[in-house]
Design a protein around this motif. Sequence first.
Motif, PDB file in Angstrom:
ATOM      1  N   TYR A  45       0.767  -1.001  -0.078  1.00 37.17           N
ATOM      2  CA  TYR A  45      -0.005   0.124   0.364  1.00 37.17           C
ATOM      3  C   TYR A  45       0.782   1.405  -0.032  1.00 37.17           C
ATOM      4  CZ  TYR A  45      -4.038  -2.799   0.893  1.00 37.17           C
ATOM      5  OH  TYR A  45      -5.130  -3.944   0.702  1.00 37.17           O
ATOM      6  N   LEU A  46       1.916   1.302   0.812  1.00 37.15           N
ATOM      7  CA  LEU A  46       2.912   2.517   0.732  1.00 37.15           C
ATOM      8  C   LEU A  46       3.641   2.617  -0.804  1.00 37.15           C
ATOM      9  CD1 LEU A  46       4.795   4.616   2.137  1.00 37.15           C
ATOM     10  CD2 LEU A  46       6.431   2.794   2.399  1.00 37.15           C
ATOM     11  N   PHE A  47       3.910   1.738  -1.543  1.00 32.37           N
ATOM     12  CA  PHE A  47       4.411   1.830  -2.815  1.00 32.37           C
ATOM     13  C   PHE A  47       3.448   2.355  -3.588  1.00 32.37           C
ATOM     14  CE2 PHE A  47       8.127  -1.015  -1.433  1.00 32.37           C
ATOM     15  CZ  PHE A  47       8.872  -0.116  -1.010  1.00 32.37           C
ATOM     16  N   LEU A  48       2.150   1.745  -3.564  1.00 33.78           N
ATOM     17  CA  LEU A  48       0.843   2.139  -4.237  1.00 33.78           C
ATOM     18  C   LEU A  48       0.684   3.550  -4.204  1.00 33.78           C
ATOM     19  CD1 LEU A  48      -1.642   1.686  -5.900  1.00 33.78           C
ATOM     20  CD2 LEU A  48      -2.731   1.236  -3.942  1.00 33.78           C
ATOM     21  N   LEU A  49       0.597   4.106  -2.915  1.00 27.33           N
ATOM     22  CA  LEU A  49       0.264   5.472  -2.543  1.00 27.33           C
ATOM     23  C   LEU A  49       1.409   6.391  -3.294  1.00 27.33           C
ATOM     24  CD1 LEU A  49      -1.318   5.131   0.782  1.00 27.33           C
ATOM     25  CD2 LEU A  49      -2.252   5.519  -1.346  1.00 27.33           C
ATOM     26  N   LEU A  50       2.894   6.067  -2.912  1.00 27.30           N
ATOM     27  CA  LEU A  50       3.831   6.705  -3.354  1.00 27.30           C
ATOM     28  C   LEU A  50       3.981   6.734  -4.836  1.00 27.30           C
ATOM     29  CD1 LEU A  50       6.820   5.665  -0.923  1.00 27.30           C
ATOM     30  CD2 LEU A  50       5.661   7.906  -1.065  1.00 27.30           C
ATOM     31  N   THR A  51       3.539   5.824  -5.633  1.00 31.39           N
ATOM     32  CA  THR A  51       3.591   5.839  -7.085  1.00 31.39           C
ATOM     33  C   THR A  51       2.602   6.646  -7.420  1.00 31.39           C
ATOM     34  OG1 THR A  51       4.453   3.481  -6.996  1.00 31.39           O
ATOM     35  CG2 THR A  51       3.605   4.402  -8.998  1.00 31.39           C
ATOM     36  N   GLY A  52       1.472   6.648  -7.213  1.00 29.30           N
ATOM     37  CA  GLY A  52       0.383   7.451  -7.503  1.00 29.30           C
ATOM     38  C   GLY A  52       0.566   8.955  -7.194  1.00 29.30           C
ATOM     39  N   GLY A  53       1.319   9.255  -5.814  1.00 25.85           N
ATOM     40  CA  GLY A  53       1.658  10.588  -5.570  1.00 25.85           C
ATOM     41  C   GLY A  53       2.867  11.250  -6.429  1.00 25.85           C
ATOM     42  N   PHE A  54       3.713  10.324  -6.949  1.00 31.74           N
ATOM     43  CA  PHE A  54       4.691  10.723  -7.789  1.00 31.74           C
ATOM     44  C   PHE A  54       4.109  11.038  -9.137  1.00 31.74           C
ATOM     45  CE2 PHE A  54       8.008   8.812  -4.808  1.00 31.74           C
ATOM     46  CZ  PHE A  54       8.253   9.941  -4.267  1.00 31.74           C
ATOM     47  N   ALA A  73       9.984   8.563 -15.871  1.00 30.33           N
ATOM     48  CA  ALA A  73       8.744   8.471 -15.529  1.00 30.33           C
ATOM     49  C   ALA A  73       7.920   7.099 -15.514  1.00 30.33           C
ATOM     50  CB  ALA A  73       7.469   9.736 -15.747  1.00 30.33           C
ATOM     51  N   ALA A  74       7.933   6.637 -16.947  1.00 28.18           N
ATOM     52  CA  ALA A  74       7.372   5.622 -17.232  1.00 28.18           C
ATOM     53  C   ALA A  74       8.126   4.338 -16.583  1.00 28.18           C
ATOM     54  CB  ALA A  74       7.384   4.940 -18.786  1.00 28.18           C
ATOM     55  N   THR A  75       9.473   4.294 -16.493  1.00 28.65           N
ATOM     56  CA  THR A  75      10.262   3.054 -15.934  1.00 28.65           C
ATOM     57  C   THR A  75       9.958   3.252 -14.542  1.00 28.65           C
ATOM     58  OG1 THR A  75      11.855   3.615 -17.369  1.00 28.65           O
ATOM     59  CG2 THR A  75      12.723   2.523 -15.302  1.00 28.65           C
ATOM     60  N   GLY A  76       9.780   4.502 -13.734  1.00 31.16           N
ATOM     61  CA  GLY A  76       9.550   4.326 -12.253  1.00 31.16           C
ATOM     62  C   GLY A  76       8.125   4.061 -12.088  1.00 31.16           C
ATOM     63  N   THR A  77       7.243   3.970 -12.891  1.00 28.16           N
ATOM     64  CA  THR A  77       5.862   3.489 -12.744  1.00 28.16           C
ATOM     65  C   THR A  77       5.818   2.153 -12.916  1.00 28.16           C
ATOM     66  OG1 THR A  77       4.962   5.643 -13.629  1.00 28.16           O
ATOM     67  CG2 THR A  77       3.354   3.765 -13.803  1.00 28.16           C
ATOM     68  N   VAL A  78       6.606   1.626 -14.170  1.00 27.73           N
ATOM     69  CA  VAL A  78       6.469  -0.017 -14.247  1.00 27.73           C
ATOM     70  C   VAL A  78       7.166  -0.430 -12.983  1.00 27.73           C
ATOM     71  CG1 VAL A  78       7.728  -1.944 -15.657  1.00 27.73           C
ATOM     72  CG2 VAL A  78       6.376   0.144 -16.621  1.00 27.73           C
ATOM     73  N   VAL A  79       8.342  -0.091 -12.518  1.00 23.56           N
ATOM     74  CA  VAL A  79       8.982  -0.658 -11.580  1.00 23.56           C
ATOM     75  C   VAL A  79       8.257  -0.679 -10.301  1.00 23.56           C
ATOM     76  CG1 VAL A  79      11.005  -0.625  -9.976  1.00 23.56           C
ATOM     77  CG2 VAL A  79      11.281  -0.411 -12.293  1.00 23.56           C
ATOM     78  N   GLY A  80       7.303   0.636  -9.887  1.00 20.75           N
ATOM     79  CA  GLY A  80       6.389   0.722  -8.793  1.00 20.75           C
ATOM     80  C   GLY A  80       5.459  -0.380  -8.913  1.00 20.75           C
ATOM     81  N   VAL A  81       4.777  -0.490 -10.015  1.00 23.55           N
ATOM     82  CA  VAL A  81       4.006  -1.379 -10.110  1.00 23.55           C
ATOM     83  C   VAL A  81       4.316  -3.031  -9.682  1.00 23.55           C
ATOM     84  CG1 VAL A  81       2.321  -2.693 -11.741  1.00 23.55           C
ATOM     85  CG2 VAL A  81       2.253  -0.105 -11.682  1.00 23.55           C
ATOM     86  N   LEU A  82       5.409  -3.160 -10.328  1.00 28.12           N
ATOM     87  CA  LEU A  82       6.019  -4.442 -10.016  1.00 28.12           C
ATOM     88  C   LEU A  82       6.372  -4.840  -8.638  1.00 28.12           C
ATOM     89  CD1 LEU A  82       8.792  -5.026 -12.746  1.00 28.12           C
ATOM     90  CD2 LEU A  82       6.577  -6.229 -12.645  1.00 28.12           C
ATOM     91  N   ALA A  83       6.518  -3.567  -7.698  1.00 30.26           N
ATOM     92  CA  ALA A  83       6.777  -3.745  -6.520  1.00 30.26           C
ATOM     93  C   ALA A  83       5.561  -3.885  -5.727  1.00 30.26           C
ATOM     94  CB  ALA A  83       7.436  -2.204  -5.955  1.00 30.26           C
ATOM     95  N   PHE A  84       4.397  -3.699  -5.830  1.00 30.72           N
ATOM     96  CA  PHE A  84       3.032  -3.710  -5.127  1.00 30.72           C
ATOM     97  C   PHE A  84       2.250  -4.667  -5.919  1.00 30.72           C
ATOM     98  CE2 PHE A  84       2.210   0.271  -7.288  1.00 30.72           C
ATOM     99  CZ  PHE A  84       1.238   0.021  -8.030  1.00 30.72           C
ATOM    100  N   GLY A  85       2.555  -5.166  -6.994  1.00 32.75           N
ATOM    101  CA  GLY A  85       1.594  -6.000  -7.790  1.00 32.75           C
ATOM    102  C   GLY A  85       1.985  -7.301  -7.294  1.00 32.75           C
ATOM    103  N   SER A 117      11.976   2.327  -7.238  1.00 33.99           N
ATOM    104  CA  SER A 117      10.771   3.198  -7.959  1.00 33.99           C
ATOM    105  C   SER A 117      10.860   4.628  -7.265  1.00 33.99           C
ATOM    106  CB  SER A 117       9.607   2.569  -7.921  1.00 33.99           C
ATOM    107  OG  SER A 117       8.711   3.250  -8.363  1.00 33.99           O
ATOM    108  N   VAL A 118      11.017   4.640  -6.090  1.00 32.96           N
ATOM    109  CA  VAL A 118      11.003   5.733  -5.329  1.00 32.96           C
ATOM    110  C   VAL A 118      12.174   6.427  -5.318  1.00 32.96           C
ATOM    111  CG1 VAL A 118      10.858   6.688  -2.971  1.00 32.96           C
ATOM    112  CG2 VAL A 118       9.308   4.872  -3.589  1.00 32.96           C
ATOM    113  N   ALA A 119      13.154   6.026  -5.588  1.00 34.63           N
ATOM    114  CA  ALA A 119      14.311   6.750  -5.953  1.00 34.63           C
ATOM    115  C   ALA A 119      14.334   7.466  -7.370  1.00 34.63           C
ATOM    116  CB  ALA A 119      15.678   5.908  -5.882  1.00 34.63           C
ATOM    117  N   LEU A 120      14.080   6.715  -8.320  1.00 40.93           N
ATOM    118  CA  LEU A 120      13.906   7.184  -9.701  1.00 40.93           C
ATOM    119  C   LEU A 120      13.026   8.356  -9.751  1.00 40.93           C
ATOM    120  CD1 LEU A 120      13.277   4.041 -12.030  1.00 40.93           C
ATOM    121  CD2 LEU A 120      15.137   5.897 -12.197  1.00 40.93           C
ATOM    122  N   PHE A 121      11.636   8.180  -9.053  1.00 43.34           N
ATOM    123  CA  PHE A 121      10.693   9.483  -9.088  1.00 43.34           C
ATOM    124  C   PHE A 121      11.295  10.516  -8.358  1.00 43.34           C
ATOM    125  CE2 PHE A 121       7.056   6.688 -10.654  1.00 43.34           C
ATOM    126  CZ  PHE A 121       6.605   7.635 -11.432  1.00 43.34           C
ATOM    127  N   ALA A 122      11.707  10.452  -6.970  1.00 43.07           N
ATOM    128  CA  ALA A 122      12.465  11.397  -6.314  1.00 43.07           C
ATOM    129  C   ALA A 122      13.748  12.179  -7.054  1.00 43.07           C
ATOM    130  CB  ALA A 122      13.114  10.760  -5.009  1.00 43.07           C
TER     131      ALA A 122
END
Length: 145
Positions: A45-54, A73-85, A117-122
């Motif tokens: 849930y944390l990574f879901l919210l961070l990905t959506g927020g970013f 941004a697309a790479t960060g999103t894909v990696v983020g989805v892999l993190a919480f999916g 994912s968080v590092a890429l977006f940040a």
Amino acid sequence: MERSRLRLAKAVAVSIGSVVLFAVVTGLLPNSLYVRMVPRTGLDYLFLLLTGGFLGLYTYQRSPRRRGDDTTAATGTVVGVLAFGCPVCNAVLLALFSSSALMTYLDPLRPLLGAVSVALFAGLLYSRSQRTCERCVEATSSTAE
């Protein structure tokens, strides 16, 4: 002022829309269409919210003239989805690898993928804000002269 409100509304819509969409298709939001095969965790849930927020922040900062950052941004999103999916529920991954390989090798890496994912977006948002601030300083100094 009106343009800023429109950008903010668009960014909020992107954030909320992406969180809801990703939550439904990954089974983090229980629904009858999708059954999650691994337990839900707080990190998911944390990574879901961070990905959506970013994604919302990126949309707010995004300039139509600067398209080079879209790949990050697309790479960060894909990696983020892999993190919480759910690793064994992803049809693309399941077509490429067996479910046992995904559970053995990918599932333990999901928190690391979330951190990447968080590092890429940040990093992306920080670099974009620095460029924006440099342009503001240049614009301010040129109008003062």
